[in-house]
Design a protein around this motif. Structure first.
Motif, mmCIF file in Angstrom:
data_model
loop_
_atom_site.group_PDB
_atom_site.id
_atom_site.type_symbol
_atom_site.label_atom_id
_atom_site.label_comp_id
_atom_site.label_asym_id
_atom_site.label_seq_id
_atom_site.Cartn_x
_atom_site.Cartn_y
_atom_site.Cartn_z
ATOM 1 N N MET A 153 0.777 -1.180 0.232
ATOM 2 C CA MET A 153 0.029 -0.152 0.086
ATOM 3 C C MET A 153 0.804 1.284 0.115
ATOM 4 O O MET A 153 2.055 1.214 0.331
ATOM 5 C CB MET A 153 -0.841 -0.056 1.198
ATOM 6 C CG MET A 153 -1.856 -1.156 1.420
ATOM 7 S SD MET A 153 -2.823 -1.549 0.093
ATOM 8 C CE MET A 153 -3.945 -0.275 0.265
ATOM 9 N N ASP A 154 0.303 2.361 -0.305
ATOM 10 C CA ASP A 154 1.054 3.627 -0.251
ATOM 11 C C ASP A 154 1.552 3.808 0.790
ATOM 12 O O ASP A 154 2.588 4.844 1.340
ATOM 13 C CB ASP A 154 0.307 4.729 -1.020
ATOM 14 C CG ASP A 154 -0.241 4.554 -2.479
ATOM 15 O OD1 ASP A 154 0.646 3.729 -3.034
ATOM 16 O OD2 ASP A 154 -1.186 5.167 -2.921
ATOM 17 N N ASP A 155 0.970 3.467 1.955
ATOM 18 C CA ASP A 155 1.394 4.156 3.228
ATOM 19 C C ASP A 155 2.529 3.085 3.865
ATOM 20 O O ASP A 155 2.894 3.313 5.040
ATOM 21 C CB ASP A 155 0.217 4.083 4.299
ATOM 22 C CG ASP A 155 -0.413 2.505 4.458
ATOM 23 O OD1 ASP A 155 -0.114 1.750 3.686
ATOM 24 O OD2 ASP A 155 -1.312 2.313 5.342
ATOM 25 N N LYS A 156 3.094 2.257 3.161
ATOM 26 C CA LYS A 156 4.265 1.395 3.554
ATOM 27 C C LYS A 156 5.513 2.516 3.667
ATOM 28 O O LYS A 156 5.666 3.368 3.152
ATOM 29 C CB LYS A 156 4.557 0.399 2.713
ATOM 30 C CG LYS A 156 3.457 -0.925 2.670
ATOM 31 C CD LYS A 156 3.141 -1.250 4.095
ATOM 32 C CE LYS A 156 2.288 -2.361 4.155
ATOM 33 N NZ LYS A 156 0.872 -1.776 4.040
ATOM 34 N N VAL A 157 6.405 1.956 4.380
ATOM 35 C CA VAL A 157 7.534 2.808 4.653
ATOM 36 C C VAL A 157 8.374 3.048 3.707
ATOM 37 O O VAL A 157 8.811 1.962 2.984
ATOM 38 C CB VAL A 157 8.331 2.316 6.109
ATOM 39 C CG1 VAL A 157 9.594 3.028 6.381
ATOM 40 C CG2 VAL A 157 7.514 2.039 7.095
ATOM 41 N N TYR A 174 8.923 2.928 13.373
ATOM 42 C CA TYR A 174 8.159 3.119 12.074
ATOM 43 C C TYR A 174 6.898 2.111 12.317
ATOM 44 O O TYR A 174 7.086 0.933 12.738
ATOM 45 C CB TYR A 174 8.808 2.753 10.982
ATOM 46 C CG TYR A 174 9.829 3.898 10.620
ATOM 47 C CD1 TYR A 174 9.675 5.050 9.871
ATOM 48 C CD2 TYR A 174 11.065 3.826 11.279
ATOM 49 C CE1 TYR A 174 10.343 6.070 9.591
ATOM 50 C CE2 TYR A 174 12.035 4.699 10.816
ATOM 51 C CZ TYR A 174 11.538 5.939 10.185
ATOM 52 O OH TYR A 174 12.617 6.955 9.801
ATOM 53 N N LEU A 175 5.734 2.481 11.740
ATOM 54 C CA LEU A 175 4.638 1.614 11.593
ATOM 55 C C LEU A 175 4.994 1.022 10.078
ATOM 56 O O LEU A 175 4.498 1.589 9.002
ATOM 57 C CB LEU A 175 3.469 2.294 11.656
ATOM 58 C CG LEU A 175 2.157 1.188 11.482
ATOM 59 C CD1 LEU A 175 2.012 0.069 12.287
ATOM 60 C CD2 LEU A 175 0.721 2.275 11.440
ATOM 61 N N GLU A 180 -0.312 -10.750 12.245
ATOM 62 C CA GLU A 180 -1.397 -11.556 12.738
ATOM 63 C C GLU A 180 -2.468 -10.687 13.616
ATOM 64 O O GLU A 180 -1.925 -9.876 14.625
ATOM 65 C CB GLU A 180 -1.181 -12.798 13.336
ATOM 66 C CG GLU A 180 -0.158 -13.591 12.275
ATOM 67 C CD GLU A 180 0.432 -14.943 12.786
ATOM 68 O OE1 GLU A 180 -0.099 -15.318 13.857
ATOM 69 O OE2 GLU A 180 0.973 -15.620 12.349
ATOM 70 N N ALA A 181 -3.897 -11.075 13.583
ATOM 71 C CA ALA A 181 -4.717 -10.451 14.418
ATOM 72 C C ALA A 181 -4.799 -8.971 14.300
ATOM 73 O O ALA A 181 -5.154 -8.063 15.160
ATOM 74 C CB ALA A 181 -4.649 -11.046 15.944
ATOM 75 N N ASN A 182 -4.310 -8.574 13.166
ATOM 76 C CA ASN A 182 -4.313 -6.965 12.748
ATOM 77 C C ASN A 182 -3.430 -6.159 13.919
ATOM 78 O O ASN A 182 -3.811 -5.115 14.079
ATOM 79 C CB ASN A 182 -5.800 -6.512 12.945
ATOM 80 C CG ASN A 182 -6.024 -5.346 12.161
ATOM 81 O OD1 ASN A 182 -5.088 -5.086 11.204
ATOM 82 N ND2 ASN A 182 -6.858 -4.330 12.571
ATOM 83 N N THR A 183 -2.495 -6.947 14.534
ATOM 84 C CA THR A 183 -1.482 -6.338 15.399
ATOM 85 C C THR A 183 -0.520 -5.409 14.593
ATOM 86 O O THR A 183 -0.021 -5.647 13.582
ATOM 87 C CB THR A 183 -0.501 -7.297 16.204
ATOM 88 O OG1 THR A 183 -0.091 -8.407 15.142
ATOM 89 C CG2 THR A 183 -1.569 -7.944 17.067
ATOM 90 N N GLU A 184 -0.241 -4.252 15.290
ATOM 91 C CA GLU A 184 0.710 -3.112 14.563
ATOM 92 C C GLU A 184 2.275 -3.743 14.578
ATOM 93 O O GLU A 184 2.682 -4.337 15.708
ATOM 94 C CB GLU A 184 0.864 -2.058 15.136
ATOM 95 C CG GLU A 184 -0.489 -1.284 14.957
ATOM 96 C CD GLU A 184 -0.697 0.182 15.643
ATOM 97 O OE1 GLU A 184 0.219 0.583 16.494
ATOM 98 O OE2 GLU A 184 -1.559 1.032 15.284
ATOM 99 N N ILE A 185 2.797 -3.655 13.510
ATOM 100 C CA ILE A 185 4.258 -3.866 13.410
ATOM 101 C C ILE A 185 5.136 -2.534 13.662
ATOM 102 O O ILE A 185 4.983 -1.886 12.615
ATOM 103 C CB ILE A 185 4.844 -4.577 12.220
ATOM 104 C CG1 ILE A 185 3.812 -5.807 11.780
ATOM 105 C CG2 ILE A 185 6.078 -4.983 12.024
ATOM 106 C CD1 ILE A 185 4.107 -6.563 10.473
ATOM 107 N N GLN A 186 5.639 -2.407 14.699
ATOM 108 C CA GLN A 186 6.304 -1.254 14.999
ATOM 109 C C GLN A 186 7.652 -1.499 15.669
ATOM 110 O O GLN A 186 7.911 -1.950 16.565
ATOM 111 C CB GLN A 186 5.413 -0.523 16.109
ATOM 112 C CG GLN A 186 4.285 0.451 15.706
ATOM 113 C CD GLN A 186 3.587 1.367 16.558
ATOM 114 O OE1 GLN A 186 4.397 2.014 17.311
ATOM 115 N NE2 GLN A 186 2.398 1.267 16.729
ATOM 116 N N LEU A 187 8.699 -0.997 14.650
ATOM 117 C CA LEU A 187 10.113 -1.573 14.889
ATOM 118 C C LEU A 187 10.879 -0.272 14.072
ATOM 119 O O LEU A 187 10.808 0.340 13.561
ATOM 120 C CB LEU A 187 10.375 -2.784 14.262
ATOM 121 C CG LEU A 187 9.543 -4.060 14.433
ATOM 122 C CD1 LEU A 187 9.719 -5.197 13.423
ATOM 123 C CD2 LEU A 187 9.969 -4.558 15.911
ATOM 124 N N THR A 188 12.210 -0.561 14.958
ATOM 125 C CA THR A 188 13.257 0.233 14.255
ATOM 126 C C THR A 188 13.497 -0.192 12.874
ATOM 127 O O THR A 188 13.426 -1.318 12.584
ATOM 128 C CB THR A 188 14.349 0.673 15.230
ATOM 129 O OG1 THR A 188 15.246 -0.588 15.396
ATOM 130 C CG2 THR A 188 14.010 1.072 16.528
#
Length: 275
Positions: A153-157, A174-175, A180-188
């Motif tokens: 998607m356009d909102d990817k990093v 960054y998000l 899974e289970a619609n959990t956010e992937i927030q990592l450096t």
């Protein structure tokens, strides 16, 4: 002698015109006839008939030889008959070359072997944490998009080319997307490379697809719809029997051409089974 003139004229009329213009043919014809008639008049005055015949024949032959040489020169320089200067050999001439339909130059030509080698170098650079080498492959205008899953998607990093060399030192979170289970992937960026890319496993891929659709995991050729002008190298790691093949993974390196026609990295897209 008139009979001789008629015979010579007949032979001249039968002489092949080659590439001479009509005006040139007429001029050469007239020169031969004038020479024969002139010789006839002079020889009659001298009363030497035998010498007259020999001189006339020799003269006619000489004129014909000159004519043949002229024709040869005209053949060597076809433009001479039209009054134009001949074009010297190896002279550059600006001219538009008309292409027939279907013969247009394909600007997307590439060497699949070289592109696969380039993709392997990128994997090695990521595994070595060598962001300078990675940056050298990134598209100068479009930068580098990173997606943990196949749905791009356009909102990817996305990072600019000049941001890549210091990417692993970037401590911002960054998000990257949703797991899974619609959990956010927030990592450096450094954690993302270690936990999601995991490029080491792809050094021994079961298959490598170079601009070829992998029917097993992408039957709709989805990435080509997102990047229509791209060439994609997919490193595919098949699933195991233990998990009924559902633990398969693939890593897609997406390339597009820059202004100079070189293939540059624009995206790294993970693909794996998601319930």
């Amino acid at each position: 002698m008139k009979d001789n003139l008629k015979n010579v004229e007949k032979k001249l009329n039968e002489f092949p015109p080659y590439h001479m213009s009509q005006s040139t043919q007429a001029l050469l014809h007239q020169q031969v006839m004038d020479t024969l008639e002139d010789n006839e008049i002079r020889q009659k005055r001298k009363g030497v008939f035998l010498i007259k015949a020999k001189v006339g024949i020799v003269t006619a032959a000489a004129v014909i030889i000159v004519s043949i040489l002229s024709v040869s020169l005209l053949n060597d320089y076809p433009n001479s008959s039209s009054g134009e200067n001949p074009i010297p050999i190896n002279q550059d001439v600006d001219q538009e070359i008309e292409q027939s339909p279907g013969e247009e130059e394909d600007n997307n030509l590439y060497d699949p072997v070289l592109l696969e080698q380039q993709a392997s170098e990128i994997l090695q650079a990521i595994d070595d944490h060598d962001m300078d080498v990675l940056s050298s492959h990134v598209h100068p205008e479009k930068g580098l998009l990173l997606s943990p899953y196949f749905s791009v998607m356009d909102d990817k990093v996305r990072f600019e080319k000049n941001e890549v060399p210091s990417l692993l030192e970037n401590e911002a979170t960054y998000l990257w997307g949703y797991g899974e289970a619609n959990t956010e992937i927030q990592l450096t960026p450094a954690d993302y490379f270690d936990k999601h890319l995991q490029v080491k496993r792809f050094f021994k891929s079961d298959e490598v697809f170079v601009d070829t659709q992998n029917q097993e995991v992408d039957p709709t050729n989805y990435l080509k719809t997102v990047f229509p002008d791209s060439k994609i190298v997919e490193f595919y790691h098949a699933g195991t029997e233990q998990y009924s093949g559902m633990d398969w993974r693939s890593l897609n390196l997406v390339f597009e051409q820059d202004e100079e026609g070189a293939w540059r990295l624009v995206a790294i897209v993970n693909n794996l089974f998601t319930p």
